[in-house]
Design a protein around this motif. Sequence first.
Motif, PDB file in Angstrom:
ATOM      1  N   THR A 131       0.841  -1.193   0.000  1.00  0.00           N
ATOM      2  CA  THR A 131       0.000   0.000   0.000  1.00  0.00           C
ATOM      3  C   THR A 131       0.878   1.246   0.000  1.00  0.00           C
ATOM      4  O   THR A 131       1.926   1.262   0.661  1.00  0.00           O
ATOM      5  N   PRO A 132       0.465   2.307  -0.695  1.00  0.00           N
ATOM      6  CA  PRO A 132       1.240   3.548  -0.672  1.00  0.00           C
ATOM      7  C   PRO A 132       1.235   4.234   0.699  1.00  0.00           C
ATOM      8  O   PRO A 132       2.032   5.129   0.940  1.00  0.00           O
ATOM      9  N   ALA A 133       0.375   3.793   1.598  1.00  0.00           N
ATOM     10  CA  ALA A 133       0.336   4.402   2.936  1.00  0.00           C
ATOM     11  C   ALA A 133       1.642   4.144   3.687  1.00  0.00           C
ATOM     12  O   ALA A 133       2.001   4.892   4.587  1.00  0.00           O
ATOM     13  N   VAL A 134       2.351   3.090   3.316  1.00  0.00           N
ATOM     14  CA  VAL A 134       3.672   2.805   3.868  1.00  0.00           C
ATOM     15  C   VAL A 134       4.626   2.791   2.676  1.00  0.00           C
ATOM     16  O   VAL A 134       4.465   1.985   1.766  1.00  0.00           O
ATOM     17  N   SER A 135       5.576   3.718   2.681  1.00  0.00           N
ATOM     18  CA  SER A 135       6.474   3.833   1.539  1.00  0.00           C
ATOM     19  C   SER A 135       7.909   4.028   2.009  1.00  0.00           C
ATOM     20  O   SER A 135       8.160   4.310   3.177  1.00  0.00           O
ATOM     21  N   ASN A 136       8.815   3.873   1.087  1.00  0.00           N
ATOM     22  CA  ASN A 136      10.229   4.114   1.351  1.00  0.00           C
ATOM     23  C   ASN A 136      10.531   5.554   0.952  1.00  0.00           C
ATOM     24  O   ASN A 136      10.241   5.964  -0.167  1.00  0.00           O
ATOM     25  N   PHE A 137      11.101   6.321   1.870  1.00  0.00           N
ATOM     26  CA  PHE A 137      11.412   7.725   1.631  1.00  0.00           C
ATOM     27  C   PHE A 137      12.909   7.866   1.423  1.00  0.00           C
ATOM     28  O   PHE A 137      13.704   7.414   2.241  1.00  0.00           O
ATOM     29  N   ILE A 138      13.285   8.501   0.313  1.00  0.00           N
ATOM     30  CA  ILE A 138      14.699   8.669  -0.004  1.00  0.00           C
ATOM     31  C   ILE A 138      15.001  10.147  -0.161  1.00  0.00           C
ATOM     32  O   ILE A 138      14.397  10.833  -0.988  1.00  0.00           O
TER      33      ILE A 138
END
Length: 181
Positions: free
Chosen positions: A124-131
Amino acid sequence: MKRIITVVLFSLIISSCSDSKKNAIQLEKIKSLETKIDSLNQLVESSKSTMGQIATFLTFQKDNAEQAMNFYMDLFDNSKIINLKRWEKGSPGKEGKIMHATFKLNDKLFMCSDSPAIHAWGFTPAVSNFIECKDENQIKKLFTKLSENGKVMMPLGNYGFSQNFGFVEDQFGVSWQLNLE
């Protein structure tokens, strides 16, 4: 400890065997034991290096965990596989697919598996990897590669909170937020 074991074994062999053929066989056994000890030491060190860390765990349901892991490892510096276990014949998962893998992307810990069970949920996009990207070239490269065969949710642009930000879902369904301050 490894050296002590090797020295003791070697000394016993030398003192008890006079036949050169027996010595050669015993030396092969010692080398085999040394290899096993080295493997065990690497496994212990690997466990110590990940103990207590928080890791992102990616559950793949289309038998593409290895493809995704390799794709991500090609994108990020300082990436490596730490441990990899495969499903064996007769196990719940497809033989040869990933039962459990531990790897690092730019020194951040990740884990993944090919789930034999198909769940009612996915990524889900509600949990994403932030770079936080270091420069314009990096954000453009990552945005292009991660959005290829995926879905652009927010194209690269200035959204007021950042001079350059993009949000994509990659071809495997994993979401990535890319930022350049």
